[in-house]
Write a protein that holds these residues in place. Structure first.
Motif, PDB file in Angstrom:
ATOM      1  N   LEU A  41      -5.498   4.913   7.003  1.00 39.79           N
ATOM      2  CA  LEU A  41      -5.138   4.070   5.866  1.00 39.79           C
ATOM      3  C   LEU A  41      -4.102   3.042   6.300  1.00 39.79           C
ATOM      4  O   LEU A  41      -3.116   3.385   6.956  1.00 39.79           O
ATOM      5  CB  LEU A  41      -4.594   4.924   4.725  1.00 39.79           C
ATOM      6  N   LEU A  78       0.670   3.983  -2.927  1.00 35.23           N
ATOM      7  CA  LEU A  78       0.371   5.363  -2.536  1.00 35.23           C
ATOM      8  C   LEU A  78       1.457   6.318  -3.017  1.00 35.23           C
ATOM      9  O   LEU A  78       1.165   7.405  -3.538  1.00 35.23           O
ATOM     10  CB  LEU A  78       0.225   5.453  -1.015  1.00 35.23           C
ATOM     11  N   MET A 123       0.822  -1.200   0.000  1.00 32.15           N
ATOM     12  CA  MET A 123       0.000   0.000   0.000  1.00 32.15           C
ATOM     13  C   MET A 123       0.863   1.259   0.000  1.00 32.15           C
ATOM     14  O   MET A 123       0.545   2.248  -0.677  1.00 32.15           O
ATOM     15  CB  MET A 123      -0.922   0.007   1.221  1.00 32.15           C
ATOM     16  N   PHE A 167      -7.167   7.101   0.941  1.00 35.39           N
ATOM     17  CA  PHE A 167      -6.131   6.887  -0.079  1.00 35.39           C
ATOM     18  C   PHE A 167      -6.088   8.053  -1.055  1.00 35.39           C
ATOM     19  O   PHE A 167      -5.009   8.589  -1.360  1.00 35.39           O
ATOM     20  CB  PHE A 167      -6.386   5.585  -0.839  1.00 35.39           C
ATOM     21  N   GLU A 226      -1.359   1.666   5.547  1.00 35.66           N
ATOM     22  CA  GLU A 226      -0.042   1.556   4.916  1.00 35.66           C
ATOM     23  C   GLU A 226       0.934   0.945   5.929  1.00 35.66           C
ATOM     24  O   GLU A 226       0.514   0.453   6.977  1.00 35.66           O
ATOM     25  CB  GLU A 226       0.419   2.914   4.382  1.00 35.66           C
ATOM     26  N   SER A 258       4.677   9.226   3.035  1.00 36.56           N
ATOM     27  CA  SER A 258       3.493   8.359   3.011  1.00 36.56           C
ATOM     28  C   SER A 258       3.185   7.793   4.398  1.00 36.56           C
ATOM     29  O   SER A 258       2.041   7.436   4.687  1.00 36.56           O
ATOM     30  CB  SER A 258       3.694   7.215   2.012  1.00 36.56           C
TER      31      SER A 258
END
Length: 243
Positions: free
Chosen positions: A186, A31, A27, A106, A188, A178
């Motif tokens: 999210l 991203l 992810m 996202f 990630e 990120s």
């Protein structure tokens, strides 16, 4: 913790958290790719504005890069995510919607990091354009080469060549930024590490594992960009030798 227990905890089995961390890493990469693409569009436009002969465009370009390089990245993400949610909620209430309306983490995260990335990419592209020999542009104009052909055959290839090292640095910056998207929920890599650490109470283990994965992505990225720079460099040498 025994070695076997460590492998089971970080493994890909039903009792391990390895798959969660790997999905979080995936992810993060997706991203960052989305943010880099969005930043490339904004960066190219802002670079063109800063190189424009029109003062108002140059002022706007300077304003954009100053704001997005000067304001903390986390604050930008908060403004886009929570501010965007408040705006969508207000608009929704105008049309009869009830309650809070959230925005996709996202999409907002990629856009926010992309806007930040665009500020840095703008400077990379601007410097790359300035690095192109003016004589080549003047020669193309002297022989009557159409503007679009000149951009396609002379300007864009050389800009990409000069900009590639800087884009590699911006990629690394966006990869680290990120991690801030975890504040939106999210999943990630950083968020996945937090979930695993909170569920098992083994904070040191999972944050170290997350750090190792970030370093692995950084190492692979360095190899990819280094390889790309070598290929582009050899291509220009061959073209120069032919000429």
């Amino acid at each position: 913790m025994s070695l076997l227990s460590l492998f089971n905890t970080l493994g890909l089995g039903p009792d391990g958290w390895g798959s969660v961390l790997l999905l979080g890493a995936l992810m993060t990469v997706v991203l960052t790719l989305a943010a880099l693409a969005i930043g490339a569009v904004f960066g190219a436009l802002i670079a063109a504005a800063k190189l424009s002969r029109w003062r108002v465009l140059r002022v706007f370009g300077d304003f954009y890069t100053t704001v997005f390089r000067g304001v903390p990245e986390l604050l930008v993400i908060y403004l886009f995510y929570f501010g965007g949610s408040s705006l969508v909620t207000t608009v929704g209430q105008w049309f009869g919607a009830d309650g809070f309306v959230g925005v996709p983490p996202f999409a907002v995260g990629a856009f926010a990091v992309g806007m930040i990335s665009g500020a840095y990419q703008a400077e990379v592209y601007r410097a790359a354009v300035i690095a192109v020999a003016r004589g080549e542009i003047e020669a193309a104009r002297a022989i009557g080469m159409p503007t679009l052909t000149m951009f396609r055959r002379i300007l864009i290839p050389q800009v990409l060549r000069y900009a590639l090292p800087g884009i590699g640095n911006v990629w690394q910056l966006s990869l680290k930024d990120s991690a801030l998207i975890s504040v939106t929920g999210l999943a990630e890599l950083l968020r996945a590490s937090q979930i695993a650490a909170g569920s098992t109470h083994q904070y040191f283990l999972f944050f170290v594992a997350g750090g190792v994965l970030y370093l692995a992505m950084t190492g692979v990225s360095n190899r990819v960009f280094g390889r790309a720079e070598a290929i582009v460099g050899r291509s220009f040498k061959r073209n120069f030798a032919r000429n």
